[in-house]
Design an enzyme around this catalytic site. Structure first.
Site, PDB file in Angstrom:
ATOM      1  CE  LYS A  20     -16.384   0.509  -6.092  1.00 41.51           C
ATOM      2  NZ  LYS A  20     -16.631   1.672  -5.253  1.00 41.51           N
ATOM      3  CE  LYS A  33      -4.366  -1.621   1.814  1.00 42.97           C
ATOM      4  NZ  LYS A  33      -5.434  -1.412   2.794  1.00 42.97           N
ATOM      5  CE  LYS A  68      -8.885 -11.139  -5.110  1.00 36.89           C
ATOM      6  NZ  LYS A  68      -8.217 -11.112  -3.786  1.00 36.89           N
TER       7      LYS A  68
END
Ligand code: TRP
Length: 334
Positions: free
Chosen positions: A199, A110, A196
């Site tokens: 969103k 991240k 995958k």
């Protein structure tokens, strides 16, 4: 005595079938046999740059979505309504090895994503995120934590924190939590089965659990089937994904007969797609109806969740009281 299960999810927008079949359905099923705590972790969502108005909206949207698919309101809480999580997290910062926290791969992933963005801002909260996660888990003495393999490192950190604390106080105060790995299907994007369902890839890459029937059917109809690199007789990633969806959605009979067609080389993709669309519509229609009902009683539902959070908070407060006493923090009892 039932064992305790805890899991949490960050409030981020729509719920798609990847989330549902991969995690949330499991949460619903576990409620039959365990004492369950399920949190919507808004404090965690602050670790990346965010918008306050959106955070509030998506927190409540997720609560409605979870309830609509069958998570019982009495098992649900909003993390910031149980502020003891953050208090325990501070204490745990002092029982978490800096070296170990520095090795967390979720932080590395991240933070490197953030580095690529304009201002390259990385918060300290993102770094200590797994310590807050340990507090989420240990504050309820959870035995099992149903999460994906990507969370193994965080669970190990949680156990090490618990162990270090237990060693200091000289007793097995905290339960060492275990990951509960359940076989859940990994659902791929129907627009690009090599990735995958998520969103972040964009609208066409995920199917919203609460989408209108027509949209759902259209998305399945346009699912990518052949990617061109599949050998004769082998199943392409797109077809495999459609079969996974069919099975996950409970279309077992259709699954058996269509798989038979595939093996005989007579499978017609339109038939498979129609079966998948039927199965998805079938399971999601009651969810959509339930969600509409919840939304029409918004106020009542919100009050219910505030009440369940307050109830769950009592358990957290009890832990905090004991932990403070055991850690030598003064003036707990006057
Ligand atoms: N880190 C988890 C994730 O990224 C979310 C989470 C926060 C969590 N606290 C938790 C999961 C406690 C399980 C238990 O998915």
């Amino acid at each position: 005595m039932k064992k305790t299960v805890l899991s949490c999810i960050q409030p981020t927008g729509d719920m798609h079938f990847g989330n549902y079949f991969g995690a949330v359905k499991n949460w619903v099923d576990l409620q039959a046999n365990y004492d369950c705590y399920y949190g919507v972790v808004d404090y965690h969502a602050m670790t990346m740059p965010y918008n306050p108005k959106k955070l509030k909206e998506s927190t409540w949207a997720l609560i409605f979505n979870l309830m609509a698919v069958g998570v019982k309101p009495e098992n649900l809480f909003i993390q910031s309504l149980v502020p003891e999580h953050t208090e325990l997290s501070w204490i745990f910062n002092c029982f978490a090895s800096y070296g170990q926290v520095s090795r967390m791969t979720q932080f590395k992933d991240k933070s490197s994503q953030s580095e690529e963005k304009a201002d390259g801002y990385i918060s300290t909260g993102l770094f200590t995120y797994p310590v807050l996660q340990a507090a989420d888990i240990l504050i309820y003495r959870a035995d099992y934590v149903p999460v994906g393999k990507d969370q193994d490192q965080h669970l190990e950190l949680s156990r090490n924190i618990a162990q270090r604390f237990n060693n200091m106080v000289g007793k097995d105060y905290f339960v060492l939590p275990e990951t509960l790995h359940t076989e859940t299907p990994s659902i791929r994007s129907t627009a690009d089965p090599t990735r995958k369902m998520s969103k972040s890839a964009g609208e066409k890459h995920y199917i919203n659990v609460f989408a209108e029937e027509a949209r759902m059917r259209k998305q399945i109809k346009s699912a990518v089937t052949d990617t061109g690199d599949t050998a004769q007789g082998e199943m392409s990633a797109g077809i495999e994904n459609l079969f996974s969806l069919l099975k996950a959605a409970g279309g077992n009979e259709a699954h058996v007969s269509l798989m038979d067609d595939f093996n005989k080389g007579t499978l017609r993709y339109v038939d498979l797609k129609e079966a998948v669309a039927d199965a998805l519509v079938n399971i999601s229609t009651p969810f959509r109806e339930k969600k509409a009902e919840l939304i029409s009683n918004k106020k009542e539902v919100k009050n219910k969740i505030k009440a369940s959070s307050a109830e769950i908070r009592k358990r957290a407060q009890e832990t905090i009281r004991e932990v403070k006493e055991l850690s030598g923090l003064g003036n707990v009892r006057f």
